[in-house]
Design an enzyme around this catalytic site. Structure first.
Site, PDB file in Angstrom:
ATOM      1  N   ASP A   1      35.274  -3.087  52.675  1.00 18.65           N
ATOM      2  CA  ASP A   1      34.091  -3.663  52.034  1.00 18.65           C
ATOM      3  C   ASP A   1      33.132  -4.245  53.068  1.00 18.65           C
ATOM      4  O   ASP A   1      31.918  -4.020  53.010  1.00 18.65           O
ATOM      5  CB  ASP A   1      34.537  -4.742  51.046  1.00 18.65           C
ATOM      6  CG  ASP A   1      33.538  -4.936  49.924  1.00 18.65           C
ATOM      7  OD1 ASP A   1      32.757  -4.004  49.668  1.00 18.65           O
ATOM      8  OD2 ASP A   1      33.545  -6.009  49.302  1.00 18.65           O
TER       9      ASP A   1
ATOM     10  N   ASP B   1      34.944  -4.994  42.262  1.00 18.21           N
ATOM     11  CA  ASP B   1      35.172  -6.417  42.500  1.00 18.21           C
ATOM     12  C   ASP B   1      35.947  -7.066  41.361  1.00 18.21           C
ATOM     13  O   ASP B   1      36.338  -8.231  41.466  1.00 18.21           O
ATOM     14  CB  ASP B   1      33.827  -7.137  42.673  1.00 18.21           C
ATOM     15  CG  ASP B   1      33.067  -6.620  43.875  1.00 18.21           C
ATOM     16  OD1 ASP B   1      33.714  -6.199  44.837  1.00 18.21           O
ATOM     17  OD2 ASP B   1      31.824  -6.624  43.840  1.00 18.21           O
TER      18      ASP B   1
END
Length: 479
Positions: A320, A367
């Site tokens: 990420d 997420d």
């Protein structure tokens, strides 16, 4: 509704792979080129709405995951599509490959080739090779005058014999052109259909309850008739017609769809959401599909052990940060995809209303689902779902707090993400803040309560279908 063979979990995995994309919360640009400034109330409403939706997905998904695993144990069925240590090691690399492939796919040809030259310069590729790349770009973008640009497929056709070439050219001219836009339409439809299937799964218990209790419902709808659509292949040679009576050791499913009448009715009732989103792409239908996707994704994506979960989170933590901060890959992919792979809430809802608002705050499904499957594992650890005998009985008599504590840690991490996003007025990789909170908090609590060894070694691998053992058994049967 369950699948075997070509599984629908590839779409969930695909969404998890590239859904970790965010849009800057502070504002947008209006038609005059000026940045739209949102009030604190507008930004707070959008952030709290996303915050609430994500926590709802985590809590419901975690509870359903524990119930799902317990149901598989009662039915003595192995859990398929589990993430073990081997899969956890590969996931960040495969996710990066998919994300970068989408990045190349969405970039215009000129930008794509110029990006190759820029990357070659950064990697200190010899100058003569860079000149060749530049020459290739020039020839590709500006063909000789009067000469039509040829695609790679057209060049390959030229190498075939003339009769085959003419036949293929005539046949291909009758087919509709399939380009980037058409592929995106197909992909969006598949994602939306899987999201509606997830919504139907969530609504089915309520539908069954109503059908069984409403007095005016006909008996044919009360009876939840099961259906099985399947394609089998034989593991040994047999005559035509013998497959139907062949034993299970001589056959194997290539495709299997197990459903019932009530899930089909639920799909029919959910179809207006699918049609509405495909035609209007409204944020409300987007969130309905995204929430259903997240809950069922957390339920069905099974982490086999705490160590596998730790490795997965650590790998995606690096993934990420790299793709958001070091490159423009996430941003480019986000601009090119118009599918329900994130949750949205409009910041201009007070100005334009529910129907016309179009300036969104966003949170990627990755997420939610990635930390969610780890938190679901802690729910199962609280109840020692994967253990038997004295350990499970001992856990059932004790306190269960890891699930609740880690949900609070996730909430704090998400709150920190939103604060930093507002402070710097730029998109943030949420896993940068969520992973340390979701990992360090339960480990710290376990160390303080003396359960660190039990947590670190918690393993549900014995509940997972062993593909290698299955292949060995099949080979033995064939021999």
């Amino acid at each position: 509704m369950t699948w075997a063979g070509p599984s629908n979990t590839w779409i969930i995995n695909w969404v998890v792979t590239m859904a970790d994309i965010k849009s800057p919360i502070p504002g947008d640009t209006n038609a005059t080129g000026n940045a739209t400034v949102f009030t604190f109330q507008e930004q707070l409403t959008a952030s709290v709405s996303l915050y609430t939706m994500s926590l709802i997905c985590i809590v419901i998904g975690g509870i359903r995951s524990a119930n799902f695993v317990q149901r598989m144990i009662r039915k003595k069925r192995p859990i398929e599509n589990s993430i073990r240590m081997s899969e956890a090691k590969k996931f960040p690399l495969s996710a990066s490959a998919v994300l970068f492939g989408l990045y190349i796919f969405f970039k215009p040809a000129a930008e794509r080739l110029n990006w190759v030259v820029t990357a070659a310069q950064k990697l200190h590729v010899p100058e003569n090779y860079i000149e060749k790349i530049n020459a290739t770009i020039t020839n590709f973008m500006t063909p000789a005058e009067g000469v039509a640009h040829e695609t790679l497929f057209q060049r390959l056709l030229k190498r075939l014999p003339s009769n085959i070439n003419e036949f293929l050219q005539t046949y291909l001219e009758k087919l509709p052109a399939i380009g980037k836009d058409e592929l995106m339409i197909i992909l969006t439809f598949l994602i939306c259909f899987e999201g509606i299937s997830a919504l139907a799964i969530l609504l089915k218990p309520a539908l069954t309850f109503l059908l069984n209790r409403l007095p005016f419902v006909p008996e044919c709808l009360r009876f939840n008739r099961p259906y099985l659509l399947s394609i089998k292949k034989g593991l040994k040679e047999m005559d035509e017609g013998d497959m139907e009576e062949a034993s299970t050791k001589d056959t194997e499913y290539v495709f299997k769809l197990d459903c019932d009448r009530h899930i089909l009715i639920a799909l029919l009732l959910c179809s207006p959401v699918l049609i509405s989103h495909l035609t209007c792409r409204h944020w409300i239908t987007n969130n309905i599909i995204g929430i259903a996707f997240s809950i069922v994704g957390i339920e069905c994506l099974h982490l086999a052990s705490f160590k596998a979960g730790t490795l997965l989170l650590a790998g995606l933590f690096i993934y990420d940060i790299f793709w958001v901060f070091a490159t423009d890959v996430m941003t480019s992919v986000a601009k090119g995809i118009n599918a329900p792979i994130l949750l949205q809430f409009p910041q201009d809802i007070y100005r334009n209303g529910f129907l016309e608002a179009n300036k969104y705050s966003m949170l990627g499904l990755g997420d939610i689902v990635i930390p969610g499957i780890f938190i679901a594992l802690l729910r199962r650890f609280d109840y020692r779902v994967g253990e038997q005998g004295s350990e499970a009985k001992k856990a059932n008599k004790g306190r269960r707090y890891f699930f609740a504590i880690t949900i609070i840690a996730y909430a704090v991490g998400l709150l920190l993400t939103m604060y930093v996003m507002h402070y710097f007025k730029a998109a943030q990789p949420a896993l940068l803040y969520l992973v340390p909170c979701c990992l360090l908090v339960p480990l710290t609590v376990a160390a303080l309560t003396g359960e660190l060894s039990a947590l670190w070694n918690y393993d549900e691998g014995h509940l997972v279908q062993d593909d290698d053992k299955k292949n060995v058994d099949s080979a033995k049967k064939n021999n």
